[in-house]
Design an enzyme around this catalytic site. Structure first.
Site, PDB file in Angstrom:
ATOM      1  N   LEU A  45      45.961 -49.544 -42.951  1.00 15.72           N
ATOM      2  CA  LEU A  45      46.159 -48.396 -43.836  1.00 15.72           C
ATOM      3  C   LEU A  45      45.304 -47.256 -43.310  1.00 15.72           C
ATOM      4  CD1 LEU A  45      45.975 -49.913 -47.449  1.00 15.72           C
ATOM      5  CD2 LEU A  45      47.945 -48.725 -46.460  1.00 15.72           C
ATOM      6  N   ASP A  46      45.836 -46.036 -43.287  1.00 13.64           N
ATOM      7  CA  ASP A  46      45.044 -44.886 -42.868  1.00 13.64           C
ATOM      8  C   ASP A  46      43.858 -44.699 -43.811  1.00 13.64           C
ATOM      9  OD1 ASP A  46      46.641 -44.168 -40.687  1.00 13.64           O
ATOM     10  OD2 ASP A  46      48.016 -43.019 -41.950  1.00 13.64           O
ATOM     11  N   PRO A  47      42.776 -44.087 -43.341  1.00 15.16           N
ATOM     12  CA  PRO A  47      41.593 -43.882 -44.199  1.00 15.16           C
ATOM     13  C   PRO A  47      41.893 -43.179 -45.522  1.00 15.16           C
ATOM     14  CG  PRO A  47      40.990 -43.491 -41.923  1.00 15.16           C
ATOM     15  CD  PRO A  47      42.489 -43.692 -41.935  1.00 15.16           C
ATOM     16  N   ALA A  49      44.535 -43.413 -47.266  1.00 15.68           N
ATOM     17  CA  ALA A  49      45.375 -44.264 -48.107  1.00 15.68           C
ATOM     18  C   ALA A  49      44.543 -45.323 -48.817  1.00 15.68           C
ATOM     19  CB  ALA A  49      46.455 -44.924 -47.259  1.00 15.68           C
TER      20      ALA A  49
END
Length: 271
Positions: A45-47, A49
């Site tokens: 997951l992107d930071p 998110a």
């Protein structure tokens, strides 16, 4: 050879990743809280998110392959009027709607959402970890280089409008592996003719696992026995566990007692 530090724990942790942390940092903090010897997660997951991060301890890393191929569910917020180079709120604005743009209506949005249902080709974003000649695409993007990317087949199984204002919409997405929700938001904005980007993202499902069963990192770190929230190997859905026999029922994914076993030679995988 030095002995590995930490306890040998086998099981799956459903972690609710907080905003601002990379998936690996969240994993390492959970691993430290449990004093676990081996740990890996099954999908980044992107930071910016939040939401479900499936963390596998010890022998549970054997399910990593199956989980990487699993469908994913997300609750996404699409902001209308601006497109960014990354497709999300962390990027630089590269396109904007006309000055007289006053927002989107539900009557206009719904038919466009329907067009994105089903199997389709999606071009991965430049700001991604996909590699070209051994180098991640995001490194080229940082240098201002835009490369051609091969479209990839994805399937959007669900794209439900949950709520909206004239300037944003919250949607529920269920999709196959390899789908970029940032790109989906961007493509929806282009189809609407107003541009758009992803302003928030929360993962709600990975295969048979749901965010409802996840624990927040802060709560995990303050627990006296954090290992108690692990889903034991014998409680995992049978279709996820490779080889040998399993007595688990396919639908059982509730946290239970942990299973502690002698160390094995399976290395953790972090994606």
């Amino acid at each position: 050879m030095a002995k590995k530090r930490g306890r040998v724990l086998d099981g799956v942790l459903l972690l609710d990743k907080p905003v601002g942390l990379s998936s690996n940092h969240a994993l390492q903090r959970a691993k430290h809280a449990m004093d676990a010897q081996k740990a890996g997660h099954t999908g980044t997951l992107d930071p910016f998110a939040t939401g479900l991060l499936v963390c596998c301890m010890g022998r549970a890393t054997k399910i990593s392959g199956a989980m990487l191929s699993a469908d994913k569910g997300y609750r996404a917020t699409i902001a209308f009027g601006r497109e960014t180079d990354s497709g999300d709120l962390t990027g630089i604005v590269v396109s904007e709607a006309s000055a007289d743009f006053s927002g989107m209506t539900e009557a206009t949005l719904r038919p466009v959402l329907e067009r994105f249902m089903g199997t389709q080709l999606q071009i991965p974003p430049m700001v991604s970890a996909l590699k070209r000649d051994g180098k991640p695409l995001y490194e080229y993007a940082r240098q201002g280089i835009v490369l051609e990317r091969e479209p990839r087949e994805i399937t959007i199984r669900q794209l439900e409008l949950l709520s909206m204002t004239p300037m944003s919409a919250e949607v529920q997405v269920l999709c196959t592996k390899g789908t970029y929700i940032r790109t989906l938001a961007q493509d929806i904005g282009r189809a609407l003719g107003c541009f758009a980007h992803l302003s928030a993202l929360r993962r709600t499902q990975v295969g048979p696992f749901s965010l409802e069963g996840a624990i927040e990192l802060e709560t995990l770190q303050t627990m006296e026995s954090p290992e108690s929230v692990l889903i034991a190997m014998e409680d995992l859905p049978a279709e996820l566990v490779p080889a040998k026999k399993s007595t688990a029922s396919p639908g059982v994914v509730s946290p239970g007692s942990i299973h502690v076993s002698p160390a094995d030679d399976l290395s953790a995988q972090t994606h």
